[in-house]
Design a protein around this motif. Sequence first.
Motif, short mmCIF file in Angstrom:
data_model
loop_
_atom_site.label_atom_id
_atom_site.label_comp_id
_atom_site.label_asym_id
_atom_site.label_seq_id
_atom_site.Cartn_x
_atom_site.Cartn_y
_atom_site.Cartn_z
N HIS A 81 53.92 -71.13 18.89
CA HIS A 81 54.46 -69.86 19.41
C HIS A 81 53.38 -68.77 19.51
O HIS A 81 52.25 -69.07 19.85
N GLU A 94 58.27 -66.78 12.95
CA GLU A 94 57.62 -68.09 12.75
C GLU A 94 56.15 -68.07 13.17
O GLU A 94 55.30 -68.64 12.49
N HIS A 147 54.24 -75.70 12.98
CA HIS A 147 55.46 -74.91 13.16
C HIS A 147 56.14 -74.72 11.81
O HIS A 147 55.78 -75.38 10.83
N TYR A 148 57.14 -73.83 11.78
CA TYR A 148 58.05 -73.73 10.65
C TYR A 148 59.44 -74.08 11.16
O TYR A 148 59.80 -73.73 12.30
ZN LIG Z 1 58.43 -73.63 16.24
#
Ligand SMILES: [Zn+2]
Length: 252
Positions: A81, A94, A147-148
């Motif tokens: 992101h 995130e 990512h989270y």
């Molecule tokens: Zn993500």
Amino acid sequence: MSKLKTFIRTKLTAVFLAVCIIALPIAAPIASVNAAQKPDAFMVFFIQTVLPLLMQIQTLCAAINGGTQSTLPRMGISAGHGGNTGAYANGVWEDVKTLEVALAVNKEFNARGYTTLMNRTDNAKCDKETKLALYKAWNPDILLEFHYNIGTGKSEGLEVWYDSGNANGKRLAELLADKLSAVVGLKNRGAKGDDNSPLGGFYVCGSFPLGVLVECAFLDNPNDVKKLDSTAAREKFVKATVDAVAEFSAGK
Ligand SMILES: [Zn+2]
């Protein structure tokens, strides 16, 4: 012939630098005008034309210098992101957390001699198409994306996604899931195969021969997030990431 080869080997880098130094004052005003008038067009030009050209020059220099180039895989390190996008929970975006992890991982890879390319080093927005074009031009041996996760608030653990049917991806994902979860005490949710859907989060990683996506922890579970936030935990996490890639590469 050997004299020519020796000359090229010893002088090429100097010649290349000299050409850059001469060309820079000419190119810079043109580039800044283009960038001011059409920022998107200039970015596309840079990614599609300038970056591949620089890569070709680097490859040529490495080939001429035969035997001196690194045998370590070239690593794409991608922070998911960017620009306050992705998941949001408990006042945190995130993309802020993925950048923290990716920067630390990138630093550790560099410290161990790996060549890396990050998709972003600040909180600028980075959409999937821009990221894909960037890495297509650079062609990493391994792409690692961070990512989270987001769940019910009580979901917990770390999981690593790979392209379904890619045996190497599965092996690397399993190594990462086992090592990373163990060193920071996160639940190991294992390696998971993805069908590389253009609509899915795995779209970029799945576009390369070897790309895996680490869902580090659940952003909406404060206990999960905490396990990765301390300096000591982060240090263990980044070392284990590079260890997993090294172990994977040694076993190929
Ligand atoms: Zn993500």
